[in-house]
Design a protein around this motif. Structure first.
Motif, mmCIF file in Angstrom:
data_model
loop_
_atom_site.group_PDB
_atom_site.id
_atom_site.type_symbol
_atom_site.label_atom_id
_atom_site.label_comp_id
_atom_site.label_asym_id
_atom_site.label_seq_id
_atom_site.Cartn_x
_atom_site.Cartn_y
_atom_site.Cartn_z
ATOM 1 N N GLU A 54 60.322 40.390 21.927
ATOM 2 C CA GLU A 54 59.898 41.450 21.197
ATOM 3 C C GLU A 54 60.525 41.616 19.795
ATOM 4 O O GLU A 54 59.970 41.505 18.815
ATOM 5 C CB GLU A 54 59.773 42.675 21.964
ATOM 6 N N LYS A 91 51.846 36.246 28.026
ATOM 7 C CA LYS A 91 50.992 36.814 28.782
ATOM 8 C C LYS A 91 51.747 38.051 29.641
ATOM 9 O O LYS A 91 52.808 37.876 30.188
ATOM 10 C CB LYS A 91 50.622 35.676 29.909
ATOM 11 N N GLU B 81 50.395 47.303 13.372
ATOM 12 C CA GLU B 81 49.422 47.417 14.390
ATOM 13 C C GLU B 81 49.392 46.322 15.349
ATOM 14 O O GLU B 81 49.542 46.497 16.732
ATOM 15 C CB GLU B 81 47.999 47.140 14.004
ATOM 16 N N LEU B 82 49.992 45.052 15.301
ATOM 17 C CA LEU B 82 50.143 44.130 16.057
ATOM 18 C C LEU B 82 51.402 44.164 16.845
ATOM 19 O O LEU B 82 51.386 44.082 18.118
ATOM 20 C CB LEU B 82 50.021 42.777 15.330
ATOM 21 N N LEU B 83 52.468 44.740 16.156
ATOM 22 C CA LEU B 83 53.808 44.903 16.905
ATOM 23 C C LEU B 83 53.491 46.116 17.862
ATOM 24 O O LEU B 83 54.236 45.938 18.983
ATOM 25 C CB LEU B 83 54.872 45.162 15.512
ATOM 26 N N ALA B 84 52.773 47.157 17.370
ATOM 27 C CA ALA B 84 52.598 48.050 18.424
ATOM 28 C C ALA B 84 51.841 47.604 19.605
ATOM 29 O O ALA B 84 52.387 47.956 20.838
ATOM 30 C CB ALA B 84 51.693 49.281 17.901
ATOM 31 N N ILE B 85 51.055 46.836 19.684
ATOM 32 C CA ILE B 85 50.368 46.323 20.707
ATOM 33 C C ILE B 85 51.280 45.356 21.695
ATOM 34 O O ILE B 85 51.375 45.487 22.773
ATOM 35 C CB ILE B 85 49.070 45.426 20.213
ATOM 36 N N ILE B 86 51.919 44.639 20.785
ATOM 37 C CA ILE B 86 52.910 43.739 21.503
ATOM 38 C C ILE B 86 53.952 44.319 22.381
ATOM 39 O O ILE B 86 54.458 44.215 23.262
ATOM 40 C CB ILE B 86 53.614 42.871 20.442
ATOM 41 N N ARG B 87 54.566 45.586 21.653
ATOM 42 C CA ARG B 87 55.455 46.382 22.284
ATOM 43 C C ARG B 87 55.077 47.212 23.427
ATOM 44 O O ARG B 87 55.832 47.058 24.495
ATOM 45 C CB ARG B 87 56.105 47.449 21.284
ATOM 46 N N ARG B 88 53.882 47.648 23.297
ATOM 47 C CA ARG B 88 53.356 48.350 24.587
ATOM 48 C C ARG B 88 52.974 47.504 25.846
ATOM 49 O O ARG B 88 53.056 47.875 26.824
ATOM 50 C CB ARG B 88 52.136 49.347 24.066
ATOM 51 N N TYR B 89 52.255 46.335 25.533
ATOM 52 C CA TYR B 89 51.500 45.801 26.460
ATOM 53 C C TYR B 89 51.889 44.291 26.519
ATOM 54 O O TYR B 89 51.470 43.619 27.442
ATOM 55 C CB TYR B 89 50.150 45.719 26.489
ATOM 56 N N GLY B 90 52.430 43.677 25.586
ATOM 57 C CA GLY B 90 52.801 42.182 25.550
ATOM 58 C C GLY B 90 53.563 41.554 26.277
ATOM 59 O O GLY B 90 54.144 40.364 26.158
ATOM 60 N N LYS B 91 53.856 42.000 27.624
ATOM 61 C CA LYS B 91 54.946 41.610 28.325
ATOM 62 C C LYS B 91 54.312 40.659 29.270
ATOM 63 O O LYS B 91 53.344 40.783 29.870
ATOM 64 C CB LYS B 91 55.545 42.852 29.114
ATOM 65 N N ARG C 46 62.256 32.652 29.277
ATOM 66 C CA ARG C 46 61.457 33.737 30.039
ATOM 67 C C ARG C 46 60.451 33.105 31.231
ATOM 68 O O ARG C 46 60.438 33.364 32.303
ATOM 69 C CB ARG C 46 60.361 34.526 29.201
#
Lengths: 91, 91, 91, 91
Positions: A54, A91, B81-91, C46
């Motif tokens: 990230e 993913k 916006e993109l980074l917020a989504i990746i941080r919260r869910y992008g795992k 990863r």
């Protein structure tokens, strides 16, 4: 292109911590440690790698896509690199 | 801003397929179907949602970040916006 | 409890490969390598960690849950350990 | 084999909530809603599906693997089902 020095030092500290955890996994396997303990450690390395990823995505987006003054071609190339990584591993 | 019509139709088809699968999960739970069968279906919905998310990220990156002619401010906002989504869910 | 020796050697080889990749990430950050190249490497670590985790889960399930002759209490404990890991990291 | 009724009702409520969210995604695409808003919603459906999957895995492990009185063959079969799902989607 490289990263700001302060960011790079933080990233390096993260990577060294991960290297230390990976060494601990190797030790635990050698010592035939409890299965669940090793699993916990592997899972936490996985989280740490996700965190590093990230950070790098964030840095890539800010430096190579959002930063003012880039050419359209540079932005398009950086966008394709990001999308390739998200498609393969995000993913 | 919206999506190109052709892309939107493809996205809508994807979402409807996912809705159909979710309805099938509900049916299977009602009918007390085999646990592993339902798990397989849930897992495949998860893959489909991941695919939809990638499509939307791709569209977001191309339209709101890489497209020539955007203002620096619009690009910066889309990046956050993109980074917020990746941080919260992008795992 | 430990792992079969052959399995353990395979697991150790996996972990050493991951350690090598993590060292390469550190080198790339030092050398200010291209951002996208480092991202690719991190993403592939990863994947490798995910693979190691699956191996360990498989071994845990076979040895501590599915193996004939375990006590009910041992199985229940191993099940809780597995579920704790899936809940925290299994996403 | 099916689930306990109370658990099943909770699972059904979860699935219906997910169905509602998927319907909202479809609506948003129709109305050409803001890209980032839809992405947020898709990401939260993904989290909800992950939560459902964890519930089902938990129920599978407790009922078909850890429960006292199962045959060795039944346990071994349930373990293989679980591992197949983790291998294919558990990332």
């Amino acid at each position: 292109m490289g990263h700001h020095v302060a960011d790079r030092d933080k990233l390096l500290a993260r990577v060294r911590r991960i290297a230390g955890q990976v060494a601990a996994i190797e030790r635990q396997l050698h010592e035939e440690a409890d299965c669940a303990t090793t699993l916990q450690l592997v899972a936490s390395v996985r989280g740490a790698i996700g965190g590093l990823m990230e950070e790098l995505i964030e840095s890539h987006v800010r430096e190579h896509m959002a930063r003012p003054g880039l050419t359209d071609a540079a932005r398009a190339a950086a966008a394709e690199e990001l999308l390739a990584i998200i498609r393969r591993y995000g993913k």
